[in-house]
Design a protein around this motif. Structure first.
Motif, PDB file in Angstrom:
ATOM      1  N   LEU A  29       3.939  -7.095   4.826  1.00  2.00           N
ATOM      2  CA  LEU A  29       5.204  -6.315   5.793  1.00  2.00           C
ATOM      3  C   LEU A  29       5.829  -5.241   6.266  1.00  2.00           C
ATOM      4  N   THR A  30       6.146  -4.906   4.276  1.00  2.00           N
ATOM      5  CA  THR A  30       6.513  -3.171   3.759  1.00  2.00           C
ATOM      6  C   THR A  30       5.756  -2.267   4.609  1.00  2.00           C
ATOM      7  N   ASP A  31       4.286  -2.655   3.964  1.00  2.00           N
ATOM      8  CA  ASP A  31       4.007  -0.983   4.668  1.00  2.00           C
ATOM      9  C   ASP A  31       4.054  -1.440   6.710  1.00  2.00           C
ATOM     10  N   ALA A  32       4.321  -2.197   7.459  1.00  2.87           N
ATOM     11  CA  ALA A  32       4.614  -2.813   8.862  1.00  2.87           C
ATOM     12  C   ALA A  32       6.597  -1.577   8.669  1.00  2.87           C
ATOM     13  N   ALA A  33       6.850  -1.867   7.928  1.00  3.14           N
ATOM     14  CA  ALA A  33       8.461  -1.116   8.296  1.00  3.14           C
ATOM     15  C   ALA A  33       7.889   0.107   7.923  1.00  3.14           C
ATOM     16  N   VAL A  34       7.603   0.990   7.289  1.00  6.40           N
ATOM     17  CA  VAL A  34       7.128   2.137   7.329  1.00  6.40           C
ATOM     18  C   VAL A  34       7.058   2.509   8.693  1.00  6.40           C
ATOM     19  N   ILE A  35       5.462   1.980   9.116  1.00  6.30           N
ATOM     20  CA  ILE A  35       4.986   2.515  10.534  1.00  6.30           C
ATOM     21  C   ILE A  35       5.553   2.205  10.948  1.00  6.30           C
ATOM     22  N   LEU A  36       6.777   1.659  10.806  1.00  2.00           N
ATOM     23  CA  LEU A  36       7.413   1.367  13.017  1.00  2.00           C
ATOM     24  C   LEU A  36       8.756   2.904  12.235  1.00  2.00           C
ATOM     25  N   GLY A  37       8.884   3.385  11.091  1.00  8.01           N
ATOM     26  CA  GLY A  37      10.141   3.755  10.550  1.00  8.01           C
ATOM     27  C   GLY A  37      11.527   3.588  10.042  1.00  8.01           C
ATOM     28  N   TYR A  38      11.486   2.307  10.242  1.00  8.97           N
ATOM     29  CA  TYR A  38      12.772   1.138   9.177  1.00  8.97           C
ATOM     30  C   TYR A  38      12.772   1.934   7.727  1.00  8.97           C
ATOM     31  N   LEU A  39      11.745   2.395   7.325  1.00  4.40           N
ATOM     32  CA  LEU A  39      11.155   2.916   6.003  1.00  4.40           C
ATOM     33  C   LEU A  39      11.024   4.140   5.962  1.00  4.40           C
TER      34      LEU A  39
ATOM     35  N   ALA B  99       8.937   7.560   4.525  1.00  3.72           N
ATOM     36  CA  ALA B  99       8.326   8.459   3.413  1.00  3.72           C
ATOM     37  C   ALA B  99       8.897   9.295   2.770  1.00  3.72           C
ATOM     38  N   SER B 100       8.833   9.227   1.068  1.00  6.61           N
ATOM     39  CA  SER B 100       9.703   9.922   0.051  1.00  6.61           C
ATOM     40  C   SER B 100       8.492   9.988  -0.865  1.00  6.61           C
ATOM     41  N   GLU B 101       8.624  11.530  -0.876  1.00  9.23           N
ATOM     42  CA  GLU B 101       7.307  11.719  -2.525  1.00  9.23           C
ATOM     43  C   GLU B 101       8.521  12.366  -3.708  1.00  9.23           C
ATOM     44  N   ASP B 102       9.804  11.998  -3.062  1.00  6.61           N
ATOM     45  CA  ASP B 102      11.283  12.289  -4.178  1.00  6.61           C
ATOM     46  C   ASP B 102      10.609  11.492  -5.612  1.00  6.61           C
ATOM     47  N   SER B 103      10.785  12.771  -6.512  1.00  8.34           N
ATOM     48  CA  SER B 103      10.065  12.250  -8.035  1.00  8.34           C
ATOM     49  C   SER B 103      11.237  11.547  -8.113  1.00  8.34           C
ATOM     50  N   ASP B 104      12.808  11.893  -8.234  1.00  5.40           N
ATOM     51  CA  ASP B 104      13.713  10.943  -8.903  1.00  5.40           C
ATOM     52  C   ASP B 104      13.761   9.627  -8.486  1.00  5.40           C
ATOM     53  N   ALA B 105      12.911   8.960  -7.181  1.00  3.13           N
ATOM     54  CA  ALA B 105      13.042   8.197  -6.961  1.00  3.13           C
ATOM     55  C   ALA B 105      12.189   7.203  -7.312  1.00  3.13           C
ATOM     56  N   SER B 106      12.942   6.032  -8.252  1.00  3.13           N
ATOM     57  CA  SER B 106      12.026   4.972  -8.306  1.00  3.13           C
ATOM     58  C   SER B 106      10.440   4.059  -7.936  1.00  3.13           C
ATOM     59  N   VAL B 107      11.022   4.076  -6.982  1.00  2.00           N
ATOM     60  CA  VAL B 107       8.911   4.038  -6.233  1.00  2.00           C
ATOM     61  C   VAL B 107       9.514   5.048  -4.371  1.00  2.00           C
TER      62      VAL B 107
ATOM     63  N   ASP C 269       1.053   7.806   4.962  1.00  2.00           N
ATOM     64  CA  ASP C 269      -0.543   7.444   5.437  1.00  2.00           C
ATOM     65  C   ASP C 269      -0.639   6.021   4.432  1.00  2.00           C
ATOM     66  N   ALA C 270      -0.472   5.925   2.969  1.00  2.00           N
ATOM     67  CA  ALA C 270      -1.267   4.081   2.750  1.00  2.00           C
ATOM     68  C   ALA C 270      -1.031   3.538   3.642  1.00  2.00           C
ATOM     69  N   ALA C 271       0.444   3.553   3.790  1.00  4.12           N
ATOM     70  CA  ALA C 271       1.346   2.623   4.894  1.00  4.12           C
ATOM     71  C   ALA C 271       0.237   2.209   6.277  1.00  4.12           C
ATOM     72  N   GLU C 272      -0.261   3.938   6.719  1.00  2.00           N
ATOM     73  CA  GLU C 272      -1.027   3.669   7.742  1.00  2.00           C
ATOM     74  C   GLU C 272      -3.251   2.986   7.794  1.00  2.00           C
ATOM     75  N   LYS C 273      -3.426   3.841   6.475  1.00  2.00           N
ATOM     76  CA  LYS C 273      -4.963   3.053   6.190  1.00  2.00           C
ATOM     77  C   LYS C 273      -4.798   1.612   6.330  1.00  2.00           C
TER      78      LYS C 273
ATOM     79  N   ALA D  17       0.853  -1.294  -0.150  1.00  2.00           N
ATOM     80  CA  ALA D  17       0.047  -0.227   0.550  1.00  2.00           C
ATOM     81  C   ALA D  17       1.018   1.152   0.275  1.00  2.00           C
ATOM     82  N   CYS D  18       2.245   1.161   0.815  1.00  2.00           N
ATOM     83  CA  CYS D  18       2.826   2.258   0.754  1.00  2.00           C
ATOM     84  C   CYS D  18       4.013   3.336  -1.015  1.00  2.00           C
TER      85      CYS D  18
END
Length: 530
Positions: A220-230, A232-240, A245-249, A209-210
């Motif tokens: 599991l990746t969404d859990a890593a985002v919620i826990l702060g391991y990954l 959040a990034s809105e960088d337009s140059d990033a591949s993903v 907010d999507a992970a939390e939802k 979801a993230c």
């Protein structure tokens, strides 16, 4: 009815045929004759004595049929791939026993490509284990859908004869990779049985979801985002792009159902995923009499370094190594692995009728088969190294023990080695009659050298580029983040901290320390849980 008549009686076009005669493992002449007749009408012919020349006609026939089934697909794919290469380059394909083979061999024995992806990662992990002087190592390859583990002893990955390929149990020499359905994209559910992670996956599309690509179910990746391991990034140059907010939802419904905070739900998911992986690690170590306290865990793949340290604590491993280029390690394994081919055949040489000359003749015959398959499509090549492995058992036993040998090994030497190994594994040995049930020969060539990467100690310690809040079993903690290239040998850092590069994130939990090795790997010393 003649073979020609059978072929004529079949309506429609036949792309491939499998031939398996009852005793072809001992003598393949009749299969060859049938194969020649078939080749007059059918392009792809799979013969059992070439695919798996062993006892157990059902298993041999199944492997032969599956090999025939994928022959046309692989032949077309390999030919198309090869046509894109310039003349000065030669195509090589990685096989599941751990080595490279030519397109000609891959087209004749395409079943050897099954599970070759995880095997490539294991071969690279073997090199890493040698870099850090680890006689006992466990490779942990965690990607988006699965986690693949394998035991490496004295620089040699374990090889087994049977692996699950889809719904079938296939008998071919393959690296002993054990896979479970736990990866970064594994879907999380909650029901009567509690939390469950995998085996279903969100896949690459839509993904977790993230990723913000339409996925709504928790992973599991969404859990890593919620826990702060990954982060959040809105960088337009990033591949993903990573959207917290999507992970939390995605986790809101589960957290509400359990009446706990989002971070606690996410920690529970990580603990369940680690428990699944811990069972896999124990299966290839403790269940085989290997003490995990003597092992080093080599973690790679996109998600492996994120969970490896906590997983190591769970199974009693004291040290984790995250290789350089950890998310690309399977590709590195393909580049650094020697061309090789493994051949195994039932020989059934009993002690009561042992003949040294007969054993040497069998070794020579199987070695020639392995050598021929290795050199197929390699004109001008001739330097081949051969290693031999005998499978010994007491007469009437259904299992056999691996015993390294040479063509010059005598019956008395076999007996002493067999007794010693049987004593080590099972605590006893007897004077009962024994036999060499089968013999495996590996033909190999020198790999291409990628050079040795070494790092010098720098005078200045690394400086974190940010501090974020991450959640562990003890709650939220300030956690500094470092760029991986800033870590050099001689500087030991205490967790909690995060090390990130362009393709991977390594989590060093509280109570652990991390230091870069001279080869560019990260070594994490795992402390007690906090």
């Amino acid at each position: 009815m003649q073979v020609k008549d059978i072929l004529k009686s079949v309506d429609g076009n036949i792309d491939a045929v499998a031939v398996s005669l009852l005793h072809a493992y001992a003598n393949g002449e009749h299969e060859e004759e049938v194969g020649e007749v078939c080749r007059g009408q059918i392009e792809h012919v799979s013969l059992s004595h070439q695919v798996w020349p062993q006892l157990k006609e059902y298993e041999r026939t199944l492997a032969t049929v599956l090999n025939a089934g994928v022959m046309p697909i692989v032949a077309n794919y390999v030919a198309t791939l090869d046509s894109f290469l310039p003349d000065e380059l030669r195509l090589e394909l990685f096989h599941s026993a751990g080595g490279m083979m030519t397109p000609e061999t891959a087209t004749a024995l395409p079943l050897s490509l099954a599970l070759s992806g995880p095997a490539a990662g294991v071969e690279a992990a073997r090199e890493v284990a040698m870099d850090v002087d680890a006689p006992l190592a466990i490779s942990l390859d965690m990607g988006g859908t699965t986690t693949d583990v394998c035991l490496i002893v004295d620089g040699r990955p374990e090889v087994h004869e049977q692996a699950e390929v889809g719904p079938w149990k296939v008998n071919l020499p393959m690296l002993a990779v054990h896979s479970i359905g736990a990866g970064g994209g594994s879907l999380v559910s909650h029901g009567a049985a509690g939390l469950q992670v995998g085996p279903a996956s969100a896949g690459a599309d839509p993904g977790p979801a993230c990723y913000g690509r339409g996925g709504t179910r928790p992973t599991l990746t969404d859990a890593a985002v919620i826990l702060g391991y990954l982060q959040a990034s809105e960088d337009s140059d990033a591949s993903v792009a990573i959207r917290k907010d999507a992970a939390e939802k995605a986790y809101e419904g589960m957290a509400r159902q359990l009446d706990i905070p989002l971070t606690r739900a996410a920690r529970g998911v990580v603990r369940v995923a680690n428990a699944n992986m811990a069972r896999a690690l124990r299966r290839i170590t403790v269940d085989k009499g290997v003490d995990t306290r003597d092992c080093v865990l080599i973690a790679f793949g996109g998600a492996g370094p994120m969970y490896a340290a906590e997983l190591a604590r769970d199974v009693g491993v004291s040290s984790v190594v995250v290789p350089r280029d950890s998310s690309l390690l399977s590709a590195v394994g393909c580049l650094a692995t020697a061309p090789s081919y493994t051949r195994q055949r039932t020989i059934r040489l009993a002690r009561s009728s042992w003949d040294d000359d007969a054993f040497r003749d069998v070794c020579a015959a199987i070695a020639e088969e392995a050598r021929e398959n290795l050199l197929r499509g390699r004109p001008g090549e001739s330097e081949v190294a051969l290693t031999y492995l005998a499978f010994m058992r007491y007469m009437g036993q259904s299992y056999a023990i691996e015993i390294p040998c040479t063509p010059e090994t005598t019956a008395d030497e076999f007996r002493e080695m067999f007794w010693q190994r049987h004593q080590e594994l099972y605590g006893y040995h007897t004077d009962e009659p024994w036999e060499v049930q089968s013999l495996r020969v590996r033909a190999s060539m020198d790999p291409e050298s990628l050079g040795t990467v070494r790092q010098d100690v720098t005078g200045e310690p690394p400086v974190p580029d940010a501090t974020v809040t991450c959640f562990y079993d003890g709650g939220g903690m300030d956690t500094p983040t470092y760029r991986r290239e800033s870590l050099t040998p001689g500087h030991r850092l205490e967790g909690p901290l995060i090390v990130a590069d362009e393709t991977s994130t390594t989590v060093v939990p509280p109570g652990c320390t991390v230091e870069a090795t001279e080869h560019g790997h990260l070594r994490i010393d795992v402390g007690e849980s906090t």
